[in-house]
Design an enzyme around this catalytic site. Structure first.
Site, short mmCIF file in Angstrom:
data_model
loop_
_atom_site.label_atom_id
_atom_site.label_comp_id
_atom_site.label_asym_id
_atom_site.label_seq_id
_atom_site.Cartn_x
_atom_site.Cartn_y
_atom_site.Cartn_z
N HIS A 1 48.19 43.11 40.77
CA HIS A 1 47.35 42.52 39.73
C HIS A 1 45.87 42.57 40.14
CE1 HIS A 1 45.88 38.79 37.49
NE2 HIS A 1 46.36 39.56 36.53
N HIS B 1 37.94 42.41 34.58
CA HIS B 1 38.83 41.47 33.89
C HIS B 1 38.12 40.59 32.88
CE1 HIS B 1 40.89 37.63 33.23
NE2 HIS B 1 41.95 38.41 33.10
N GLU C 1 45.76 47.57 31.12
CA GLU C 1 45.66 46.64 29.99
C GLU C 1 44.42 46.95 29.17
OE1 GLU C 1 45.57 42.43 30.98
OE2 GLU C 1 45.04 41.91 28.91
N GLN D 1 49.59 48.08 28.56
CA GLN D 1 49.88 46.68 28.23
C GLN D 1 48.73 46.11 27.42
OE1 GLN D 1 49.15 44.01 31.47
NE2 GLN D 1 48.05 45.53 32.67
O1 G3P Z 1 48.07 41.97 32.56
C1 G3P Z 1 48.94 40.95 32.94
C2 G3P Z 1 48.08 39.84 33.27
O2 G3P Z 1 47.07 40.42 34.03
C3 G3P Z 1 47.51 39.21 32.04
O3 G3P Z 1 46.61 38.27 32.40
O4 G3P Z 1 44.31 37.57 32.24
O5 G3P Z 1 45.18 38.38 34.39
O6 G3P Z 1 44.75 39.96 32.56
P1 G3P Z 1 45.15 38.58 32.93
CA CA Z 2 45.58 42.12 33.13
#
Ligand code: G3P
Ligand code: CA
Length: 357
Positions: A43, A85, A164, A197
């Site tokens: 992540h 992010h 994402e 995603q």
């Molecule tokens: O992409 C999965 C997770 O990362 C979603 O939450 O806010 O960390 O992008 P975020």
């Molecule tokens: Ca993410």
């Protein structure tokens, strides 16, 4: 490779998935898509040990052996795809010093040259002195191409990318642009090398149009614009001071409401869902528990994989795996790989040292 994928698809499409155990269903679904099971999804890179979405975070995740490097895709003012992010640069950079008049502006307000002026490492050293490194000072925002370079950079390790589309309505056309970059880099040929995603169903539909062969996952959350919660009390109304404790109490309004979101996922051609998790220790990345056993069973019954976000501790790895998930987004890929008995030869500190950080 494509033929092999089609052959596998045809065989597995004939398999009576419903006759398999819950865990067996998830595994079969993952293999059908060329996705590791259970999948280790780094992540924002190995973002516990290095500043999120930076070169050392992605290098470390790669060297640890993560299956996927996760990134949040945004676009600079001059049209370059970058991994960031947050909507703004305030939390993870020195934008307030470099561009005080634009410190609250979105990422899209900055050209790539401006973004590259920012230091996205020093905030980490201040926030986490016990993990600080002098070489983190002055780290740069990464473009999508640079993350691909890192993913390709060690022939012994070949992580995929788990991308994402972040706030995609702010970036019209980003889905087609992403396809063009991935295609140009030869990343669309191997099944499951990329997983896409989004929380945004329209973006998932556009991704399906652009890259129907690439697995896509609908991210799930509870509340505003997401799954309707059972309790209509807001965080502000709850009188709670800890957001994680508030989220941990949230439940979907009903099973039917949860299923509605699984059906959305199916309707956009997604192969899985990415539910949030509540962490045992709470904290900023602890949300509602949408990876409960009954939820994962329902997902598998609808032939959807489950990749849960974002847990880092042994106790939570064990809990979500027992609940039936098929993969985990984690800031601590090293911990998760050790949990799965897939340790790297070197630990996080040794790898960062070796990589020159
Ligand atoms: O992409 C999965 C997770 O990362 C979603 O939450 O806010 O960390 O992008 P975020
Ligand atoms: Ca993410």
């Amino acid at each position: 490779m494509l033929l092999e994928g089609i052959r596998r698809y045809c065989c597995l499409a004939l398999l009576p998935l419903a006759g398999l155990s819950d865990a067996g269903q998830g595994k079969a679904l993952a293999h059908l898509q060329g996705i590791a099971h259970p999948a280790v999804i780094a992540h924002r890179g190995a973002s516990f040990d290095a500043p999120e979405s930076t070169a050392p975070a992605y290098l470390l995740a790669r060297e640890l052996g993560a299956d996927y490097l996760e990134l949040d895709l945004q676009r600079s003012r001059d049209g370059v795809l970058v991994a960031v992010h947050d909507d703004t640069l305030l939390r993870t950079s020195d934008v307030a010093q470099r561009f005080p008049e634009r410190k609250n502006s979105p990422v899209s307000a900055f050209t790539l040259a401006e973004l590259k002026l920012l230091d996205v490492g020093s905030w980490f050293n201040k926030a986490y002195p016990e993990r600080a490194r002098s070489r983190f000072v002055g780290l740069k925002i990464q473009t999508l191409d640079e993350v691909i370079d890192i993913a390709e950079g060690d022939p012994r390790k070949q992580p995929g990318l788990y991308i994402e589309t972040k706030k995609p309505r702010l970036f019209p056309g980003i889905e087609a642009q992403l396809k063009a970059r991935l295609q140009a880099r030869g990343w669309l040929e191997q099944p499951g090398r990329v997983v896409l995603q989004s929380f945004d169903r329209s973006s998932l539909a556009l991704l399906q149009q652009e890259m129907p062969q690439v697995p896509r996952v609908l991210l799930l959350w509870i509340g505003d614009g997401g799954i309707e919660p059972a309790s209509k009390q807001t965080f502000a109304q709850s009188g709670e001071s800890d957001k994680a404790a508030f989220y941990a109490r949230q439940q979907p309004e009903s099973q039917a409401e949860f299923e509605r979101w699984l059906d959305y996922a199916k309707a956009t051609g997604a192969i899985g869902v990415g539910p949030s998790a509540a962490r045992s220790a709470g904290g900023a990345q602890s949300y509602a528990d949408l990876a409960q056993p009954w939820m994962n069973r329902l997902s598998h019954d609808k032939q959807l994989l489950v990749h849960v976000y974002t847990v880092d501790e042994e106790v939570d790895f064990a809990k979500v795996m027992a609940a039936g998930v098929d993969g985990i987004f984690t800031n601590r890929s090293g911990n998760l790989l050790r949990h799965f008995s897939r340790p790297a030869a070197l630990n996080e500190v040794q790898i960062l040292d070796e990589q020159g950080y």
